[in-house]
Design a protein around this motif. Structure first.
Motif, PDB file in Angstrom:
ATOM      1  N   ALA A 355       0.833  -1.213   0.000  1.00  0.00           N
ATOM      2  CA  ALA A 355       0.000   0.000   0.000  1.00  0.00           C
ATOM      3  C   ALA A 355       0.864   1.259   0.000  1.00  0.00           C
ATOM      4  O   ALA A 355       0.567   2.230  -0.707  1.00  0.00           O
ATOM      5  CB  ALA A 355      -0.933  -0.003   1.209  1.00  0.00           C
ATOM      6  N   LEU A 356       1.945   1.255   0.774  1.00  0.00           N
ATOM      7  CA  LEU A 356       2.817   2.424   0.828  1.00  0.00           C
ATOM      8  C   LEU A 356       3.501   2.649  -0.520  1.00  0.00           C
ATOM      9  O   LEU A 356       3.661   3.793  -0.970  1.00  0.00           O
ATOM     10  CB  LEU A 356       3.853   2.260   1.937  1.00  0.00           C
ATOM     11  N   GLY A 357       3.890   1.568  -1.186  1.00  0.00           N
ATOM     12  CA  GLY A 357       4.490   1.691  -2.512  1.00  0.00           C
ATOM     13  C   GLY A 357       3.526   2.270  -3.524  1.00  0.00           C
ATOM     14  O   GLY A 357       3.906   3.087  -4.381  1.00  0.00           O
ATOM     15  N   GLN A 358       2.244   1.872  -3.453  1.00  0.00           N
ATOM     16  CA  GLN A 358       1.226   2.436  -4.342  1.00  0.00           C
ATOM     17  C   GLN A 358       1.040   3.929  -4.069  1.00  0.00           C
ATOM     18  O   GLN A 358       0.929   4.736  -4.996  1.00  0.00           O
ATOM     19  CB  GLN A 358      -0.101   1.689  -4.144  1.00  0.00           C
ATOM     20  N   TRP A 359       0.985   4.280  -2.796  1.00  0.00           N
ATOM     21  CA  TRP A 359       0.840   5.703  -2.428  1.00  0.00           C
ATOM     22  C   TRP A 359       2.031   6.517  -2.915  1.00  0.00           C
ATOM     23  O   TRP A 359       1.872   7.613  -3.456  1.00  0.00           O
ATOM     24  CB  TRP A 359       0.715   5.818  -0.905  1.00  0.00           C
ATOM     25  N   PHE A 360       3.230   5.960  -2.761  1.00  0.00           N
ATOM     26  CA  PHE A 360       4.448   6.637  -3.205  1.00  0.00           C
ATOM     27  C   PHE A 360       4.379   6.925  -4.707  1.00  0.00           C
ATOM     28  O   PHE A 360       4.693   8.038  -5.163  1.00  0.00           O
ATOM     29  CB  PHE A 360       5.662   5.758  -2.885  1.00  0.00           C
ATOM     30  N   ALA A 361       3.946   5.935  -5.484  1.00  0.00           N
ATOM     31  CA  ALA A 361       3.852   6.099  -6.939  1.00  0.00           C
ATOM     32  C   ALA A 361       2.810   7.159  -7.303  1.00  0.00           C
ATOM     33  O   ALA A 361       2.990   7.923  -8.257  1.00  0.00           O
ATOM     34  CB  ALA A 361       3.512   4.764  -7.583  1.00  0.00           C
ATOM     35  N   ARG A 362       1.706   7.222  -6.525  1.00  0.00           N
ATOM     36  CA  ARG A 362       0.662   8.208  -6.833  1.00  0.00           C
ATOM     37  C   ARG A 362       1.149   9.640  -6.634  1.00  0.00           C
ATOM     38  O   ARG A 362       0.682  10.557  -7.324  1.00  0.00           O
ATOM     39  CB  ARG A 362      -0.577   7.954  -5.964  1.00  0.00           C
ATOM     40  N   GLN A 363       2.094   9.833  -5.716  1.00  0.00           N
ATOM     41  CA  GLN A 363       2.594  11.191  -5.499  1.00  0.00           C
ATOM     42  C   GLN A 363       3.321  11.719  -6.740  1.00  0.00           C
ATOM     43  O   GLN A 363       3.257  12.905  -7.059  1.00  0.00           O
ATOM     44  CB  GLN A 363       3.524  11.256  -4.274  1.00  0.00           C
ATOM     45  N   LYS A 364       4.014  10.824  -7.439  1.00  0.00           N
ATOM     46  CA  LYS A 364       4.674  11.222  -8.682  1.00  0.00           C
ATOM     47  C   LYS A 364       3.650  11.666  -9.728  1.00  0.00           C
ATOM     48  O   LYS A 364       3.862  12.645 -10.451  1.00  0.00           O
ATOM     49  CB  LYS A 364       5.507  10.062  -9.229  1.00  0.00           C
ATOM     50  N   LEU A 365       2.540  10.931  -9.802  1.00  0.00           N
ATOM     51  CA  LEU A 365       1.497  11.277 -10.769  1.00  0.00           C
ATOM     52  C   LEU A 365       0.811  12.594 -10.377  1.00  0.00           C
ATOM     53  O   LEU A 365       0.438  13.388 -11.245  1.00  0.00           O
ATOM     54  CB  LEU A 365       0.471  10.143 -10.855  1.00  0.00           C
ATOM     55  N   ARG A 366       0.644  12.828  -9.079  1.00  0.00           N
ATOM     56  CA  ARG A 366       0.034  14.084  -8.627  1.00  0.00           C
ATOM     57  C   ARG A 366       0.926  15.268  -8.989  1.00  0.00           C
ATOM     58  O   ARG A 366       0.446  16.330  -9.381  1.00  0.00           O
ATOM     59  CB  ARG A 366      -0.190  14.055  -7.117  1.00  0.00           C
ATOM     60  N   ARG A 367       2.224  15.084  -8.855  1.00  0.00           N
ATOM     61  CA  ARG A 367       3.147  16.160  -9.195  1.00  0.00           C
ATOM     62  C   ARG A 367       3.042  16.534 -10.677  1.00  0.00           C
ATOM     63  O   ARG A 367       3.136  17.696 -11.049  1.00  0.00           O
ATOM     64  CB  ARG A 367       4.576  15.747  -8.859  1.00  0.00           C
ATOM     65  N   LYS A 368       2.851  15.513 -11.512  1.00  0.00           N
ATOM     66  CA  LYS A 368       2.702  15.761 -12.951  1.00  0.00           C
ATOM     67  C   LYS A 368       1.281  16.169 -13.324  1.00  0.00           C
ATOM     68  O   LYS A 368       0.974  16.381 -14.486  1.00  0.00           O
ATOM     69  CB  LYS A 368       3.106  14.504 -13.727  1.00  0.00           C
ATOM     70  N   LYS A 369       0.398  16.244 -12.288  1.00  0.00           N
ATOM     71  CA  LYS A 369      -1.008  16.628 -12.468  1.00  0.00           C
ATOM     72  C   LYS A 369      -1.739  15.678 -13.408  1.00  0.00           C
ATOM     73  O   LYS A 369      -2.589  16.075 -14.199  1.00  0.00           O
ATOM     74  CB  LYS A 369      -1.119  18.080 -12.944  1.00  0.00           C
ATOM     75  N   LEU A 370      -1.372  14.392 -13.287  1.00  0.00           N
ATOM     76  CA  LEU A 370      -2.053  13.365 -14.070  1.00  0.00           C
ATOM     77  C   LEU A 370      -3.243  12.790 -13.318  1.00  0.00           C
ATOM     78  O   LEU A 370      -4.115  12.152 -13.915  1.00  0.00           O
ATOM     79  CB  LEU A 370      -1.071  12.247 -14.428  1.00  0.00           C
ATOM     80  N   ILE A 371      -3.261  12.975 -11.983  1.00  0.00           N
ATOM     81  CA  ILE A 371      -4.400  12.553 -11.175  1.00  0.00           C
ATOM     82  C   ILE A 371      -4.712  13.647 -10.162  1.00  0.00           C
ATOM     83  O   ILE A 371      -3.875  14.505  -9.882  1.00  0.00           O
ATOM     84  CB  ILE A 371      -4.132  11.219 -10.438  1.00  0.00           C
ATOM     85  N   THR A 372      -5.909  13.640  -9.642  1.00  0.00           N
ATOM     86  CA  THR A 372      -6.315  14.596  -8.623  1.00  0.00           C
ATOM     87  C   THR A 372      -6.542  13.838  -7.309  1.00  0.00           C
ATOM     88  O   THR A 372      -6.701  12.614  -7.306  1.00  0.00           O
ATOM     89  CB  THR A 372      -7.612  15.308  -9.041  1.00  0.00           C
ATOM     90  N   PRO A 373      -6.591  14.541  -6.148  1.00  0.00           N
ATOM     91  CA  PRO A 373      -6.408  15.993  -6.050  1.00  0.00           C
ATOM     92  C   PRO A 373      -4.942  16.379  -6.184  1.00  0.00           C
ATOM     93  O   PRO A 373      -4.070  15.578  -5.878  1.00  0.00           O
ATOM     94  CB  PRO A 373      -6.929  16.303  -4.637  1.00  0.00           C
TER      95      PRO A 373
END
Length: 549
Positions: A355-373
């Motif tokens: 779960a932590l690895g998935q969350w870590f990967a999502r932060q990269k996508l948030r930075r690129k504004k590929l996902i919200t919020p």
């Protein structure tokens, strides 16, 4: 050197301003010294940083501001606040026409890291929030960054007379100096009599006051009393004076509710946990101001800082879960002895770190504004503070970024726990072989891939290794020879201090190794003119050593 642009005012998506960067820098433990050179200051700007400054004072060896009072751009209340909080401040003032003290430069220094922020922002509400501002932030390690060290030297040279208190135009701030400048008309008053609203000139660029701006932090003026508590009888669409008064009353109550009852901060109308109905009414009123888009920006900043669900409940819970995961990330770094935050993704969903690895990967996508919020206030800065590994490095050496980083993180504890600091990890171990491969890739000039490109270690990867091992890692054998030789020189000079004639007394065997080294050095290197030993001969023949051939 890492260079970042900080701009706000033109675009709503700008998430960072100078005020937030200053606060984050003061909060960071990697700095222990600060100088701030700034033209103008207002209480609202000081209050934005006050909590962080007071925390930094506990471990900073130096924390000093040099502030100007030209063009009536600094407020009396700002200076009074600085004196009250015992922050070291010097005022720069020259009684000359057409000369304005106008810098905006902030210098943070630590044992290994330096940060310089330079741009257009003053220590004011306008400079941090309202104005269109632009600044540059430089981050570097002066021991290894020649360009960074050059800039640092130039900054300190330019401000030398201020830093060393040698200028005739700087004056230590105290209450007497404030009274003097106030009587001379150099300061403006931020608050009209009997009310807490700020009449703020435009950062000293104009003598004309602008609209009233409400102070965005808690500060006590006059008799220090808050207005009597008032409940809402009806809720007009327009912002009222009652909203300002009740904000100061109920925000502390909300913070207490969030701490003791509901960490998300959400208060439902039918909640069974809130007996304080006036607090519920105030919460609903704030929500109405948000829906009607008339919530003052000053309110929003303080509400976000307090963890108020400025969005809906789902939005607030997302922020709460984010903070929980961030704390898990910090714990993961401790367990795995990381200096940079990195969590690999695992295919097995039963893995404890899945779960932590998935969350870590999502932060990269948030930075690129590929996902919200997108990042909320402070989230991006928190990730930066733990050196979050953002970029994928997919060229040179191993192509898989995850594999490369996992090997690097295995190197960190081995490197830091070495007993002999001059020995590299053995190449018979996986970590030692991996490090040897990185050194070989760094030096490689001939080995090519299938496309004919020379295989070189990527600069990003080299920089990460250098931060751990130092730049000497790429030529370790020479570094080891020079280090050992310097130790021998030091032992020889210590011997010569005790026996200037270099003849020890009978029975003194302490310097037998030194005398053996001296004899062997004379035998091996006398008259040596070879290029590979020039560094050694330069030291032996230097004025410091004057080796007796």
């Amino acid at each position: 050197m890492q260079v970042n642009f900080i701009g706000h005012g033109f675009h709503k998506e700008n998430q960072i301003n100078v005020g937030e960067q200053l606060a984050a820098s003061f909060d960071s433990k990697i700095y222990d010294s600060f100088y701030g050179f700034v033209a103008f200051a207002a209480a609202s700007g000081i209050l934005k940083l006050l909590k962080s400054i007071e925390e930094a004072k506990k471990h900073y060896s130096k924390l000093t501001f040099f502030i100007g009072v030209d063009n009536k751009g600094t407020s009396k209340e700002a200076l009074e606040l600085l004196v009250q909080k015992e922050i070291e401040v010097y005022i720069y003032h020259r009684q000359e026409d057409f000369i304005t003290y106008h810098p905006k430069l902030f210098l943070f220094e630590g044992k290994k890291h330096t940060r310089i922020i330079i741009g257009s922002s003053n220590l004011t509400h306008s400079g941090f929030i309202n104005n269109i501002e632009a600044s540059i932030q430089l981050d570097f390690q002066p021991q290894t960054d020649k360009q960074g060290n050059k800039v640092l030297t130039e900054v300190k040279t330019y401000f030398h007379d201020l830093i060393h208190l040698q200028s005739d135009h700087i004056f230590r701030l105290d209450n007497e100096l404030i009274l003097k400048y106030d009587n001379e008309g150099l300061l403006y008053s931020q608050f009209a009599k009997d009310r807490q609203k700020e009449t703020q000139p435009t950062d000293g660029e104009s003598d004309e006051p602008t609209d009233d701006v409400f102070i965005p932090e808690d500060i006590i003026f006059e008799n220090g009393e808050l207005p009597n508590e008032k409940n809402y009888t009806n809720k007009p669409a327009a912002l009222t004076e009652t909203d300002f008064e009740n904000f100061e009353i109920f925000l502390p109550q909300f913070i207490e509710y969030k701490r003791l009852i509901n960490p998300t901060g959400v208060i439902n109308d039918n909640t069974q946990y809130v007996e304080n109905r006036p607090l519920v009414n105030w919460y609903d009123r704030i929500k109405e101001l948000i829906r009607n888009e008339i919530l003052p920006l000053e309110f929003e900043l303080r509400l976000r800082e307090a963890g108020f669900p400025v969005g809906d409940g789902k939005y607030s819970r997302s922020a709460y879960i984010w903070e929980q995961n961030f704390q898990k990330l910090k714990q993961y770094m401790i367990v795995h002895k990381q200096t940079r935050a990195y969590v690999p993704q695992h295919k097995d969903n039963k893995h404890p770190d899945y779960a932590l690895g998935q969350w870590f990967a999502r932060q990269k996508l948030r930075r690129k504004k590929l996902i919200t919020p997108y990042f909320l206030d402070g989230e991006f800065e928190k990730l930066q503070s733990v050196k979050f590994v953002w970029e994928t490095m997919n060229a040179g050496g191993k192509s898989d970024d995850d594999i490369w980083l996992e090997n690097y993180f295995q190197l960190e504890p081995v490197w830091n726990e070495r007993v002999d600091k001059l020995k590299l990890p053995l190449q018979t171990t996986p970590v030692g072989k991996w490090l040897a491969d990185q050194i070989a890739n760094y030096k490689n000039e001939t080995k090519k891939n299938a496309s004919g490109e020379v295989l070189k270690l990527l600069p990003e990867r080299a920089s990460i290794i250098e931060e751990l091992c130092g730049k000497q890692i790429w030529n370790w054998e020479q570094y080891k020879r020079e280090t050992i030789f310097e130790q021998q020189i030091q032992a020889y000079l210590e011997f010569r201090k005790i026996y200037p004639d270099e003849i020890p007394k009978n029975g003194d065997k302490r310097f037998k190794k030194v005398l053996d080294w001296k004899s062997l050095t004379r035998y091996r290197y006398k008259g040596d003119t070879s290029p590979e030993n020039k560094w050694r001969m330069d030291i032996l023949n230097s004025d410091r050593v004057k080796f007796p051939w």
